[in-house]
Enzyme design. Structure first.
Site, PDB file in Angstrom:
ATOM      1  N   GLN A  21      -4.517  -1.456   9.626  1.00 59.20           N
ATOM      2  CA  GLN A  21      -4.339  -2.769   9.004  1.00 59.20           C
ATOM      3  C   GLN A  21      -4.918  -3.861   9.899  1.00 59.20           C
ATOM      4  O   GLN A  21      -4.584  -3.947  11.083  1.00 59.20           O
ATOM      5  CB  GLN A  21      -2.835  -3.016   8.728  1.00 59.20           C
ATOM      6  CG  GLN A  21      -2.537  -4.313   8.014  1.00 59.20           C
ATOM      7  CD  GLN A  21      -3.136  -4.376   6.609  1.00 59.20           C
ATOM      8  OE1 GLN A  21      -3.105  -3.424   5.846  1.00 59.20           O
ATOM      9  NE2 GLN A  21      -3.712  -5.529   6.267  1.00 59.20           N
ATOM     10  N   ASP A  72     -11.037   2.680   4.079  1.00 54.37           N
ATOM     11  CA  ASP A  72     -11.340   1.253   3.920  1.00 54.37           C
ATOM     12  C   ASP A  72     -12.850   1.026   3.864  1.00 54.37           C
ATOM     13  O   ASP A  72     -13.295  -0.092   3.610  1.00 54.37           O
ATOM     14  CB  ASP A  72     -10.748   0.452   5.086  1.00 54.37           C
ATOM     15  CG  ASP A  72      -9.542  -0.370   4.661  1.00 54.37           C
ATOM     16  OD1 ASP A  72      -9.351  -0.539   3.446  1.00 54.37           O
ATOM     17  OD2 ASP A  72      -8.812  -0.851   5.550  1.00 54.37           O
ATOM     18  N   LYS A  87       0.840  -1.205   0.000  1.00 57.22           N
ATOM     19  CA  LYS A  87       0.000   0.000   0.000  1.00 57.22           C
ATOM     20  C   LYS A  87       0.875   1.255   0.000  1.00 57.22           C
ATOM     21  O   LYS A  87       0.589   2.219  -0.708  1.00 57.22           O
ATOM     22  CB  LYS A  87      -0.939  -0.023   1.219  1.00 57.22           C
ATOM     23  CG  LYS A  87      -2.021  -1.079   1.079  1.00 57.22           C
ATOM     24  CD  LYS A  87      -2.792  -1.338   2.373  1.00 57.22           C
ATOM     25  CE  LYS A  87      -3.739  -2.530   2.181  1.00 57.22           C
ATOM     26  NZ  LYS A  87      -4.407  -2.952   3.424  1.00 57.22           N
TER      27      LYS A  87
END
Ligand code: NAP
Length: 285
Positions: A95, A118, A51
């Site tokens: 994460q 997200d 990422k």
């Protein structure tokens, strides 16, 4: 036909890169993504690395916050609160998975919805459920891009989703419904899910079970999207679909690797840019 997710993701990332350059040329700062990694999970470290690299290539600043495994839930929520208040941060990504002693739900819901790149906060998931505009979960959004690249209109199509997780199965079912597909969702308690799968014009498999789906589950000429990722002892990646068997029946299918995976990162960057544009220009999502 094998759907090339890497190529589609590259086109999207190139487009985003151009947009970032235009913002910089008009005198604005670069978009900024804050990535929070807790602990030493090797797979998470790899994902975070991918990422960060993708952000760099697109001209998006990424700031990594690495916390020890022993961090408490309140330590992480305090960091998220600090990032929420930071006007120079457009997106916050925590994460997953988090260490077992921490509630992912509590941490995710601490992210301000406007920075939830997200798309996993209860607020943004709720907006999706209500069909309202919001930052959408990256993997399902990436699947939708691949589906729409093959089938511009989903009206009249039957879509079957294998899986009902918050991360993938449930949001993609909702997105398909919003595109006027007729949606069936099966899960681990569904007797004979293959009988439903065989009704699908579009079959999305997100079960987390290696090679669960083979040709016998697939209607002739269906479009098959394989979300699963499994790393074998030889390091090779495979999916939830037995590709060799399915490829002869499907009209189009995503491979693993090179299908949905690259699209997830492209959608993260897209969400980050949307969050940035909303902050800098006052655009709505
Ligand atoms: P998950 O949370 O474990 O959910 C799996 C879902 O599949 C559950 O709803 C489960 O039903 C259902 N299921 C399990 N076995 C089944 C069976 N035999 N028949 C029908 N349904 C079954 O997994 P997830 O987070 O959704 O992820 C799914 C897969 O996608 C994993 O392999 C994951 O690694 C991969 N993934 C890939 C990406 C990417 O970027 N490519 C991103 C995220 C996830 P119940 O609800 O009844 O338990």
């Amino acid at each position: 036909m094998i759907i090339n997710g890497t190529e589609t993701a590259k086109k999207i990332k190139d487009h985003l890169k151009t947009k970032v350059h235009e913002h910089l040329k008009s005198g604005h700062r670069a978009p900024c993504l804050a990535v929070v990694l807790v602990g030493e999970d090797p797979a998470s470290k790899v994902y975070v690395g991918h990422k960060e690299k993708a952000c760099l290539e697109a001209g998006i600043t990424s700031k990594a916050y690495k916390l020890p495994e022993s961090s408490s839930e309140s330590d992480i929520i305090a960091l998220v609160a600090k990032l929420n208040a930071d006007q120079g941060v457009d997106g916050i990504l925590v994460q997953l998975p988090l260490p077992k002693h921490i509630s992912s739900e509590a941490v995710i819901d601490a992210i301000h919805p406007s920075k939830d790149v997200d798309g996993l906060t209860a607020f943004n998931q709720g907006c999706l459920s209500l069909g309202r505009k919001a930052l959408r979960p990256c993997t399902p959004a990436g699947c939708m891009e691949l589906i729409k690249s093959q089938l511009p209109s989903l009206r009249g199509k039957t879509a079957v989703v294998v899986g009902r997780s918050i991360l993938v199965g449930s949001p993609i079912a909702k997105m398909l419904l919003l595109e006027d597909a007729t949606v069936i969702q099966v899960h681990s308690k569904t007797p004979h899910p293959e009988n439903f799968a065989r009704m699908a014009d579009i079959l999305i498999v997100a079960a987390g079970k290696k090679h669960l789906v083979n040709a016998s589950w697939i209607k002739k000429d269906a479009l098959v999207i394989d979300v699963g990722i499994h790393r074998g002892s030889d390091g090779k990646l495979t999916g939830d679909v037995d590709f060799e068997s399915a490829v002869g029946v499907a009209s189009a299918i995503t491979p693993v690797p090179g299908g949905v995976g690259p699209m997830t990162i492209a959608m993260l960057l897209k969400n980050c840019l949307e969050a940035y544009e909303a902050r800098v220009y006052g655009n709505s999502f």
